[in-house]
Each structure stands twice: as C-alpha cells, then as structure tokens.
Design an enzyme around this catalytic site. Structure first.
Site, PDB file in Angstrom:
ATOM      1  N   ASP A   1      15.557  55.217  -8.318  1.00 23.93           N
ATOM      2  CA  ASP A   1      15.396  54.162  -9.316  1.00 23.93           C
ATOM      3  C   ASP A   1      14.753  52.865  -8.864  1.00 23.93           C
ATOM      4  O   ASP A   1      13.797  52.391  -9.422  1.00 23.93           O
ATOM      5  CB  ASP A   1      16.775  53.782  -9.874  1.00 23.93           C
ATOM      6  CG  ASP A   1      17.492  54.980 -10.451  1.00 23.93           C
ATOM      7  OD1 ASP A   1      16.959  56.094 -10.352  1.00 23.93           O
ATOM      8  OD2 ASP A   1      18.581  54.790 -10.994  1.00 23.93           O
TER       9      ASP A   1
ATOM     10  N   GLU B   1      28.047  58.328  -2.269  1.00 26.02           N
ATOM     11  CA  GLU B   1      26.768  58.403  -2.977  1.00 26.02           C
ATOM     12  C   GLU B   1      25.607  58.119  -2.021  1.00 26.02           C
ATOM     13  O   GLU B   1      24.565  58.747  -2.072  1.00 26.02           O
ATOM     14  CB  GLU B   1      26.802  57.378  -4.122  1.00 26.02           C
ATOM     15  CG  GLU B   1      25.593  57.381  -5.023  1.00 26.02           C
ATOM     16  CD  GLU B   1      25.698  56.317  -6.113  1.00 26.02           C
ATOM     17  OE1 GLU B   1      26.690  55.547  -6.117  1.00 26.02           O
ATOM     18  OE2 GLU B   1      24.788  56.250  -6.949  1.00 26.02           O
TER      19      GLU B   1
HETATM   20  C1  2M8 Z   1      21.152  56.833 -10.301  1.00 29.28           C
HETATM   21  O1  2M8 Z   1      20.501  56.540 -11.521  1.00 29.28           O
HETATM   22  C2  2M8 Z   1      21.200  56.041 -12.684  1.00 29.28           C
HETATM   23  C3  2M8 Z   1      20.198  55.995 -13.832  1.00 29.28           C
HETATM   24  O2  2M8 Z   1      19.738  57.270 -14.096  1.00 29.28           O
HETATM   25  C4  2M8 Z   1      21.790  54.664 -12.520  1.00 29.28           C
HETATM   26  O3  2M8 Z   1      21.441  53.946 -11.575  1.00 29.28           O
HETATM   27  O4  2M8 Z   1      22.600  54.290 -13.383  1.00 29.28           O
HETATM   28  C5  2M8 Z   1      20.105  57.474  -9.353  1.00 29.28           C
HETATM   29  O5  2M8 Z   1      20.582  57.555  -8.034  1.00 29.28           O
HETATM   30  C6  2M8 Z   1      19.698  58.858  -9.855  1.00 29.28           C
HETATM   31  O6  2M8 Z   1      18.877  59.535  -8.924  1.00 29.28           O
HETATM   32  C7  2M8 Z   1      20.920  59.716 -10.155  1.00 29.28           C
HETATM   33  O7  2M8 Z   1      20.492  60.905 -10.783  1.00 29.28           O
HETATM   34  C8  2M8 Z   1      21.927  58.990 -11.042  1.00 29.28           C
HETATM   35  C9  2M8 Z   1      23.234  59.763 -11.188  1.00 29.28           C
HETATM   36  O8  2M8 Z   1      23.705  60.192  -9.932  1.00 29.28           O
HETATM   37  O9  2M8 Z   1      22.243  57.710 -10.498  1.00 29.28           O
END
Ligand code: 2M8
Length: 444
Positions: free
Chosen positions: A175, A406
């Site tokens: 992101d 994470e």
């Molecule tokens: C993160 O992305 C989400 C938005 O999609 C967020 O920041 O709220 C990223 O690390 C993405 O790669 C990942 O798929 C998601 C859920 O783990 O989190």
C-alpha cells in the site's frame, strides 16, 4: 523448534477462520482480502485443505461479471464501523447473485492460480478423496481464474503494452510503498475528506506505523474518483489521477499464467496450456521492456500519467525473478540488488540505504513474510537453491523468535502490526514443509 512453530501457525489459522473465509487479522482486518486468501490457502493446504478451497471459493463467488476479483469481500456480519473504508463507503451495486455493498471495486495481485496449484499438488498427501475434491475445485476455479487474467490484461491494459495497471496503491498489496510516491504527488490530497470519513486503522494500530493522513486522504480521494464512474475502466487513464505498472503485480500476473498452464494440463486442456505459457512469455517481455532501468539494473514502477519510472528501489522491483524466461542479464541485476546492502535476507520492503527508509512505517522499510516467500520462489525458479535455503531459514528464524506478526522491524526483528496474522502463519507452514522447486524452474 519446528513442531512448536507448526503448532502455533496452525492455531493462528484456527482462530482467524470465520465460517466460510479467513480474516487476515481479527481486529485490524475483519473481512476477507484477495491476495491474503491466496497466501493463506498455501498454508491451509497442509492443515485443512477443505478450508483452503472454501476460502478460495468464497472469494471467487464475489468475482464481478467483468472478471475482476475484488480486493475485499465484506463480511455482512461485521459492522460498517469496524473497518474503514467499509462496505457503504465503496457503494458497490448488486451484481449476479451478490447483494449490494458486498465488496470493494478494486483488485489485488492475482496470486490465486499459484495457490490453487499448490493446494492441488498437496492433495495426494491427504488421500484419494482429497485428490478428487482438489480436481473438482480446479475445474470450478479454472474459468474464473482465466476471467481474472483476462480482466487484468484487457480492461486494465491502460498502457497498451499488455501489462496490468493498478489504479490505487491498495491494488498492489504494498500500500504505502515509496514506489508510489512520485505518482501520488500528482494526486490531490484533500485532508477535509478525513473529517467526512474517519480512519478506523488508527484506533487499532500505531499511527507511526500506518500511512500519514496526507496519503490516506489521497487513498480516499482515488476511491471516490473510481466510484464516481461505477468503477468503470473505460478511458480511465484520461480521468483518474493514478495509473501505475507495478513490477510485482505484473510478475505475479505472469506467474499466474504459468500456474494456469499447469492447471490446464491436469484438466486435459493442452491447447490452453500452451496459450498460458505464451502469455507468461509476453508479460515477461513487457516487464523487461517497460519496467527495467539499465542504470539501477533493477525493476521500477512506471507512472503511466508521466511515462516515467519511479526512482525508488523497492522489494517489488525484485519480484520479476518469479518469471523463468527473465533474460540472464536481468536475473543477474536483480540478484545483485537482492544481495546488496540495500536488501539482504530477509529483504526489507524498501532500500535500507535510502534516506527515507523507515523501520516502522507500513511497506516503507519493515520486513513482510509474503514478499520474502515470493522472493524465495523466484530464487528457486532461477536455480539459486543455496540462496533460497538461506532465505527460508532466515524467515523461519524470524517468525519462530518473534511470532506470527504482520511485519517485522528490519534491524531487530521485533514483531509489528497485527500479532496473529494469517498469511505469516500460513506461509510459515509452507516454509517448514515444502523444499520443492516449481516444475518450470531453470537450472542454475
Ligand atoms: C493491507 O492493506 C489494507 C488495505 O487493503 C489496509 O492497509 O487497510 C496490506 O498489507 C495488504 O497487502 C493486505 O492485503 C491487507 C490485509 O492483510 O492489509
């Protein structure tokens, strides 16, 4: 150590299962995410293959009629206030058998064919019934995976060279990566949007780790722009402020074609298998032609609005290693970059030597297991077994010492972000269990 790690990983996947899908993390991400589902299936293949297929099924049941697989499938049992931007914000109309507000309108990297193939390959370890189930699931998934590829290579071929463009940084999965900084500078940052819409991530995560308000207001603005035209891709380049060709997204697009060739082979679709291999080849050529910088000897994101490559050296630039037809000169360049002081094992998300390298902030420095898993696969594809093993051991050590976080601090290894994160756990299982090499790997 491995039994302990195995058991803790399996228990994270047990805790994060939500009936018919897996959540990445209960608190921070309480819905189903697209590329998370692929990484998670790779681990579920060892402990619960039925759930791996169920999870992929839930995701592809939400596929749009145009073939796009949404980046989030919303859980109707989760309140709007529990995640921002939630279902009502995206305002996706009903389609097919899906109710309104069921998903987002953007995508994520198409890793699902690679995952489905790995789950299928593992099925024999669970007995004949499992193999039968896996074959039936491949039959169900195959046309849907092909539709996903077709969407990305036609509707999202905004640059006209056969690569998929991302139209929002969230589509990359990386992101907040510095790879988007130059392109994002051209996106208006309307901070008043954050008074209309309240960030929820800062209630559950440390602000020093998350994107800044300035960037977040741009993220929100880009969704509003895409949503205003009902997520149509027609003439998108002329009316949308962000369109980028990402080396990692497109390397996964190419790897998906190779996995589809393998799946088509098993399903007796020999002619289609050849077409998929040819497509992978064309994607590789386009990545080399458009995203390689001969000065840095690595791959960079291309901003389609300005026609320039991002100067940032990010982990996404190493991902074309996933492609077996990458020419030797480019393989050498990326390997040199990988082993340099900028990255190393496990690789941080951004160049360690950059002035704005940030050990804490989202995708701007910390180590993520999923991209390192992809990097290891790339090393195996190019016959670098010793380096792949070194990276595997480094990842296993990191997760064993610090937990299924994470992401991780790139110097100390401290666990950051969500503490029981599904893809970290799932990929730990695969790293413990699988030393095989993709069938299409090249000799060293
Ligand atoms: C993160 O992305 C989400 C938005 O999609 C967020 O920041 O709220 C990223 O690390 C993405 O790669 C990942 O798929 C998601 C859920 O783990 O989190």
């Amino acid at each position: 150590m491995s039994a302990e790690l195995w058991n803790s990983a399996a228990s994270v996947l047990e805790t994060n299962w939500s009936g018919d899908h897996m959540v990445p993390s209960r608190r921070l991400y309480p819905h189903q995410w697209s590329w998370d589902t692929a990484f998670i299936a790779i681990g579920l293949a060892y402990v619960n293959p039925g759930r791996a297929w169920r999870d992929l099924h839930s995701l592809f049941e939400a596929q749009w009629p145009d073939g796009r697989v949404p980046h989030i499938v919303f859980d109707p049992a989760t309140a709007e206030a529990d995640y921002f931007p939630g279902p009502a914000f995206w305002g996706v109309p009903a389609y097919g058998a899906r109710p309104a507000n069921g998903s987002t309108g953007i995508v994520q990297p198409p890793l699902h064919a690679v995952a489905a193939w790995k789950v299928y390959r593992r099925a024999s370890a669970h007995g004949a019934a499992c193999v039968q189930e896996a074959r039936a699931e491949l039959e169900w998934l195959y046309p849907r995976l092909v539709a996903q590829q077709n969407y990305l290579t036609t509707r999202r071929n905004l640059g006209g060279a056969g690569l998929a463009s991302i139209v929002h940084p969230w589509e990359s999965g990386l992101d907040n990566s510095p790879a988007w900084d130059a392109a994002m500078a051209g996106v208006p940052a309307d901070l008043s949007l954050l008074t209309t819409y309240r960030r929820r991530d800062l209630d559950v995560a440390d602000a020093a780790h998350r994107p800044t308000d300035r960037d977040y207001s741009r993220y929100v603005g880009l969704v509003l722009s895409y949503r205003a035209e009902s997520y149509s891709d027609t003439d998108l380049l002329s009316r949308h402020d962000f369109a980028v060709e990402c080396p990692s997204f497109n390397a996964i697009l190419g790897a998906a074609e190779l996995a589809l060739a393998q799946i088509a082979g098993v399903l007796g679709r020999t002619a289609e298998a050849a077409v998929h291999r040819e497509r992978a080849h064309r994607i590789t050529d386009a990545i080399v032609a458009r995203l390689w910088d001969p000065r840095t000897r690595t791959f960079h994101a291309r901003d389609l609005r300005t026609g320039t490559l991002s100067p940032a050296r990010c982990v996404s630039g190493l991902m074309p290693l996933l492609l077996p037809d990458l020419p030797a000169e480019h393989v050498e360049g990326v390997l040199t970059e990988t082993r340099s002081a900028r990255f190393g094992f496990p690789a941080p998300s951004y160049d360690r030597t950059a002035a704005d390298f940030d050990t804490m902030r989202y995708w701007r420095g910390p180590v993520w297991i999923n991209v390192n898993w992809l990097l290891r696969r790339g090393l195996l594809v190019h016959g670098r077994r010793d380096e792949a093993e070194e990276l595997r051991a480094a990842m296993v050590r990191l997760v064993h010492q610090h937990g299924h976080f994470e992401y991780f601090h790139p110097a100390t290894g401290e666990g950051l972000g969500a503490p029981t994160f599904s893809w970290t756990a799932a990929l730990a299982l695969d790293l413990l269990a699988d030393r095989s090499v993709p069938a299409y790997a090249r000799a060293a």
